[in-house]
Motif scaffolding. Structure first.
Motif, PDB file in Angstrom:
ATOM      1  N   THR A 133       0.859  -1.178   0.000  1.00 55.52           N
ATOM      2  CA  THR A 133       0.000   0.000   0.000  1.00 55.52           C
ATOM      3  C   THR A 133       0.897   1.230   0.000  1.00 55.52           C
ATOM      4  O   THR A 133       2.082   1.133   0.311  1.00 55.52           O
ATOM      5  N   GLY A 134       0.329   2.372  -0.334  1.00 55.43           N
ATOM      6  CA  GLY A 134       1.117   3.606  -0.338  1.00 55.43           C
ATOM      7  C   GLY A 134       0.255   4.767   0.100  1.00 55.43           C
ATOM      8  O   GLY A 134      -0.968   4.760  -0.118  1.00 55.43           O
ATOM      9  N   ALA A 135       0.882   5.760   0.717  1.00 57.08           N
ATOM     10  CA  ALA A 135       0.123   6.947   1.135  1.00 57.08           C
ATOM     11  C   ALA A 135       1.046   8.144   1.196  1.00 57.08           C
ATOM     12  O   ALA A 135       2.235   8.018   1.487  1.00 57.08           O
ATOM     13  N   GLY A 136       0.479   9.311   0.931  1.00 53.49           N
ATOM     14  CA  GLY A 136       1.247  10.550   0.974  1.00 53.49           C
ATOM     15  C   GLY A 136       0.540  11.596   0.137  1.00 53.49           C
ATOM     16  O   GLY A 136      -0.661  11.478  -0.133  1.00 53.49           O
ATOM     17  N   GLN A 137       1.293  12.587  -0.312  1.00 54.39           N
ATOM     18  CA  GLN A 137       0.711  13.627  -1.149  1.00 54.39           C
ATOM     19  C   GLN A 137       0.642  13.126  -2.590  1.00 54.39           C
ATOM     20  O   GLN A 137       1.612  12.557  -3.086  1.00 54.39           O
ATOM     21  N   GLN A 139      -7.923  -2.625  -0.258  1.00 58.75           N
ATOM     22  CA  GLN A 139      -9.335  -2.680   0.155  1.00 58.75           C
ATOM     23  C   GLN A 139      -9.878  -1.248   0.095  1.00 58.75           C
ATOM     24  O   GLN A 139      -9.106  -0.305   0.224  1.00 58.75           O
ATOM     25  N   PRO A 140     -11.201  -1.086  -0.058  1.00 56.83           N
ATOM     26  CA  PRO A 140     -11.759   0.265   0.019  1.00 56.83           C
ATOM     27  C   PRO A 140     -11.423   0.897   1.374  1.00 56.83           C
ATOM     28  O   PRO A 140     -11.397   0.211   2.395  1.00 56.83           O
ATOM     29  N   VAL A 141     -11.144   2.193   1.360  1.00 55.53           N
ATOM     30  CA  VAL A 141     -10.764   2.882   2.604  1.00 55.53           C
ATOM     31  C   VAL A 141     -12.034   3.337   3.332  1.00 55.53           C
ATOM     32  O   VAL A 141     -12.872   4.037   2.759  1.00 55.53           O
ATOM     33  N   ILE A 142     -12.171   2.927   4.577  1.00 48.14           N
ATOM     34  CA  ILE A 142     -13.349   3.310   5.376  1.00 48.14           C
ATOM     35  C   ILE A 142     -13.020   4.580   6.178  1.00 48.14           C
ATOM     36  O   ILE A 142     -13.740   5.554   6.124  1.00 48.14           O
ATOM     37  N   ASP A 143     -11.889   4.540   6.892  1.00 47.87           N
ATOM     38  CA  ASP A 143     -11.496   5.678   7.726  1.00 47.87           C
ATOM     39  C   ASP A 143     -10.179   6.224   7.166  1.00 47.87           C
ATOM     40  O   ASP A 143      -9.101   5.646   7.392  1.00 47.87           O
ATOM     41  N   PHE A 144     -10.261   7.343   6.432  1.00 45.78           N
ATOM     42  CA  PHE A 144      -9.084   7.859   5.717  1.00 45.78           C
ATOM     43  C   PHE A 144      -7.942   8.189   6.691  1.00 45.78           C
ATOM     44  O   PHE A 144      -6.801   7.776   6.490  1.00 45.78           O
ATOM     45  N   ALA A 181      -7.297   7.184   9.771  1.00 46.95           N
ATOM     46  CA  ALA A 181      -6.711   6.025  10.468  1.00 46.95           C
ATOM     47  C   ALA A 181      -5.839   5.220   9.509  1.00 46.95           C
ATOM     48  O   ALA A 181      -4.742   4.776   9.872  1.00 46.95           O
ATOM     49  N   THR A 182      -6.304   5.041   8.264  1.00 44.05           N
ATOM     50  CA  THR A 182      -5.515   4.261   7.292  1.00 44.05           C
ATOM     51  C   THR A 182      -4.220   5.006   6.948  1.00 44.05           C
ATOM     52  O   THR A 182      -3.146   4.413   6.861  1.00 44.05           O
TER      53      THR A 182
END
Ligand SMILES: NC(=O)CC[C@H](N)C(=O)O
Length: 357
Positions: A24-28, A134-139, A141-142
């Motif tokens: 998974t990946g996250a950031g700007q 998976q679909p993100v429920i709580d942005f 927290a994820t």
């Protein structure tokens, strides 16, 4: 395997996984408008912890040439494309883009309308995003669960210059390999030192000139380096590229701001104020120097971006201190801005030019 791209504003895009399928990946999230150069782009350390969406609709078609990487580790969190080429064909290619990203543990998503995504980002502005399985429920927290990456620590070089060539010490905030190569191609010897280096250590390399490199993140997070930059500027000819330019501006009292959406592309027109010449430049930045703030500093503007009028170059009259927001080293992108290096090297050799500057 399905992959989900979710933006902080709640919008969601669904596509197919490539690269490292389980990651998974996250950031700007940023969009890049280059029609070529995907390999140089994803290996550019300035993209640390960003998700890159390519607007060009077909990515990967000429594969991976190991000689054009800009760094050995990848800081980018994720890659978003419309169509990943099913096969790559080029005589320099040794690997597919898909396989390259898998090797470096970078997740990708394909099948996204990246032009629609770009229009959305232009309208809503820069924001965080998550690429997940998976679909993100709580942005929130994820987002908090997905780890940030760090740039690989650089070992200190041990060799001292052995020739009469100009010796440029690059202060490494996340340097692209093409900067070293551009200086070497112009007859310079180059030593790259970590950004945490102290003045005495830099001095011990007997530099002819100093270059502050590009790098990731918000320039405000680097304010502790301002005293070192002032000391370097007082002692040596000094150049700065992208983050290096922003840090020179800060060191002399100017401020930076975040652009509504960044400049990430290969055809940004820039006008040089001294001659009126317009050059096509490679760009990769989300912050810029505030032109109002420059009025209260000794700095002068040397270049302007013609799309949005933002500041693209600075100099310090009377001293060899010069910087550009764009990427004169190209890789990716057009090479015509390489005259910045020529100009810097010329000034190293002609101190009398300095006196009249
Ligand atoms: N390429 C760079 O050096 C980028 C500088 C800075 N991180 C910005 O986004 O503006």
């Amino acid at each position: 395997m399905q992959k989900y791209l979710t933006l902080a504003d709640g919008t969601q895009w669904i596509g197919t996984a490539f690269g490292d399928r389980s990651m998974t990946g996250a950031g700007q999230i940023v969009f890049n408008t280059g029609m070529t150069g995907y390999q140089e782009t994803v290996t550019d350390p300035s993209y640390l912890n960003q998700l890159i969406a390519f607007t060009y609709p077909l990515i990967g078609n000429y594969g991976i040439d190991p000689t054009v990487n800009q760094a050995t580790t990848l800081g980018t969190q994720a890659v978003i494309v419309h169509e990943l080429a099913d096969f790559s064909d080029h005589y320099t290619s040794r690997q597919t883009f898909d396989n390259f990203l898998a090797t470096h543990h970078v997740p990708g998503i394909q099948g996204i309308d990246t032009r629609e995504l770009t229009i959305h980002l232009r309208q809503t502005g820069t924001q965080a995003a998550i690429l997940s399985n998976q679909p993100v429920i709580d942005f929130g927290a994820t987002l908090a669960q997905i780890p940030l990456k760090q740039l690989a620590a650089q070992a200190l070089p041990t060799a001292l210059p052995t020739t009469q060539q100009p010796h440029i010490v690059i202060i490494d905030f996340g340097e692209k390999a093409a900067i070293t190569q551009a200086l070497q191609a112009r007859g310079c010897q180059v030593t790259v030192v970590p950004a945490t280096s102290r003045f005495n250590l830099i001095q011990a390399y007997h530099p002819t000139g100093i270059l502050l490199s590009n790098g990731p993140g918000n320039p405000n997070d680097y304010q502790a380096v301002s005293p070192l930059i002032r000391q370097l500027a007082a002692t040596y000819p000094l150049a700065g590229i992208c983050l290096g330019h922003q840090l020179i501006a800060q060191a002399f009292g100017a401020t930076t701001y975040q652009l509504p959406f960044g400049h990430h592309g290969l055809n940004h027109p820039v006008q040089l104020t001294a001659t009126g010449q317009v050059i096509m430049t490679s760009q990769n930045h989300d912050f810029a120097v505030d032109p109002q703030s420059i009025q209260h500093t000794p700095l002068q503007i040397t270049a302007i971006e013609l799309n949005d009028g933002s500041v693209e170059g600075l100099r310090l009259p009377g001293q060899t201190v010069m910087s550009v927001q764009f990427h004169p080293e190209a890789h990716p992108g057009p090479a015509e801005a390489g005259q910045f290096f020529d100009h810097f090297i010329q000034q190293l050799n002609q101190p009398e030019v300095l006196a009249n500057a």
